[in-house]
Design a protein around this motif. Structure first.
Motif, short mmCIF file in Angstrom:
data_model
loop_
_atom_site.label_atom_id
_atom_site.label_comp_id
_atom_site.label_asym_id
_atom_site.label_seq_id
_atom_site.Cartn_x
_atom_site.Cartn_y
_atom_site.Cartn_z
N LYS A 117 7.37 -6.09 -2.14
CA LYS A 117 7.72 -7.15 -3.07
C LYS A 117 8.12 -8.43 -2.33
O LYS A 117 7.70 -9.54 -2.70
CB LYS A 117 8.87 -6.69 -3.97
N ALA A 118 8.92 -8.28 -1.26
CA ALA A 118 9.39 -9.45 -0.52
C ALA A 118 8.24 -10.21 0.13
O ALA A 118 8.29 -11.45 0.24
CB ALA A 118 10.41 -9.01 0.54
N ARG A 119 7.21 -9.49 0.55
CA ARG A 119 6.08 -10.13 1.21
C ARG A 119 4.92 -10.42 0.26
O ARG A 119 3.87 -10.90 0.68
CB ARG A 119 5.58 -9.23 2.35
N GLY A 120 5.08 -10.11 -1.01
CA GLY A 120 4.02 -10.38 -1.97
C GLY A 120 2.79 -9.52 -1.78
O GLY A 120 1.66 -9.96 -2.03
N LYS A 121 2.98 -8.29 -1.35
CA LYS A 121 1.88 -7.37 -1.10
C LYS A 121 1.64 -6.47 -2.30
O LYS A 121 2.47 -6.37 -3.21
CB LYS A 121 2.17 -6.51 0.15
N ASP A 122 0.50 -5.82 -2.32
CA ASP A 122 0.11 -4.94 -3.41
C ASP A 122 1.08 -3.76 -3.52
O ASP A 122 1.18 -2.95 -2.60
CB ASP A 122 -1.31 -4.43 -3.15
N PRO A 123 1.82 -3.64 -4.62
CA PRO A 123 2.79 -2.54 -4.75
C PRO A 123 2.14 -1.16 -4.78
O PRO A 123 2.81 -0.16 -4.51
CB PRO A 123 3.51 -2.85 -6.07
N ASN A 124 0.86 -1.12 -5.10
CA ASN A 124 0.17 0.17 -5.14
C ASN A 124 -0.09 0.76 -3.76
O ASN A 124 -0.54 1.90 -3.66
CB ASN A 124 -1.16 0.01 -5.89
N ARG A 125 0.21 0.00 -2.71
CA ARG A 125 0.00 0.50 -1.35
C ARG A 125 1.11 1.45 -0.92
O ARG A 125 0.99 2.12 0.10
CB ARG A 125 -0.08 -0.66 -0.36
#
Length: 251
Positions: A117-125
């Motif tokens: 979340k902090a890095r704006g990455k895909d949460p599904n990873r």
């Protein structure tokens, strides 16, 4: 720790994934702390692929160099350039794994969720990352209940969650038992195969033999040798490196 030369993941076949953060250039890098010069006019070049091991006796400056590369410390003089990018602009494209992991007082899964979340990455990873480090079955467990080896694998998963172009590691297996070291190294080898660039501080000569493509040997804050691993271990050029590889005291 035993040499573990028969580990099933050697040798490593790597994909060629060139990062724009390379070549790394370190020029006349000097660090003074408390009036003492701890890194002295250091220069170094690293290419775009592989695993570089930084080695040397206690006090040689290994961890300090890694912190400078990651932007946690500012040099007293000299410069670090990642490709065409100054060091201060490259921090968000790297990840650093410390010897002692600092985990959030949340579940194993929540530790990964926070970084994504902090890095704006895909949460599904998240689930894939936990599976990659062998912690999928402990996703709901509090991170504080993990063993030392499991905690370090979670720290590695959090670093990988940022999708770094280069992974910096500061003696991440120094306090782990041999089985945990093997599990950690297997994950690193998988990471190498994907083409991620690794820069790894270690005291463990056996580990360096297993993982290194090239070795940077430091002594008294200077680069004494930098050579391919296949040349460094059988034929160290300096007396200091030769004594170190042989397990003798380096002064």
């Amino acid at each position: 720790m035993s040499d573990m030369t028969a580990l099933p993941f050697a040798p490593i076949a790597r994909q060629a994934r060139r990062s724009p953060l390379f070549p790394l250039e370190v020029r006349d890098l000097t660090l003074r702390l408390g009036g003492a010069t701890v890194l002295d006019a250091m220069s170094l070049d690293l290419g775009a692929t592989g695993c570089t091991m930084i080695m040397g006796p206690n006090g040689a400056g290994k961890s300090l160099l890694l912190k400078l590369l990651h932007g946690l410390l500012a040099p007293s003089s000299g410069r670090i350039t990642w490709g065409d990018i100054p060091a201060e602009a490259a921090t968000g494209r790297q990840a650093l794994v410390f010897q002692k992991p600092v985990l959030l007082r949340r579940s194993v899964a929540a530790n990964i969720d926070f970084v994504l979340k902090a890095r704006g990455k895909d949460p599904n990873r998240r689930d894939k990352l936990l599976a990659q480090v062998g912690l999928a079955h402990k996703a709901r467990q509090p991170a504080r209940l993990l063993s030392g080896g499991e905690a370090q694998r979670l720290a590695l998963a959090r670093a990988l969650a940022t999708e770094p172009e280069v992974l910096l590691l500061d003696e991440p297996t120094a306090s782990l038992d041999p089985a945990s070291v093997q599990a950690f190294e297997e994950i690193l080898c998988e990471t190498c195969r994907s083409g991620m660039r690794l820069v790894f501080v270690t005291h463990d000569v056996g580990q360096a033999r297993r993982l290194a493509d090239d070795v940077v040997f430091l002594h008294h804050g200077r680069v004494v040798e930098h050579s391919p691993a296949v040349e460094f271990f059988p034929h160290p050029r300096s007396a200091e490196a030769r004594h170190y590889v042989e397990g003798r005291i380096v002064v």
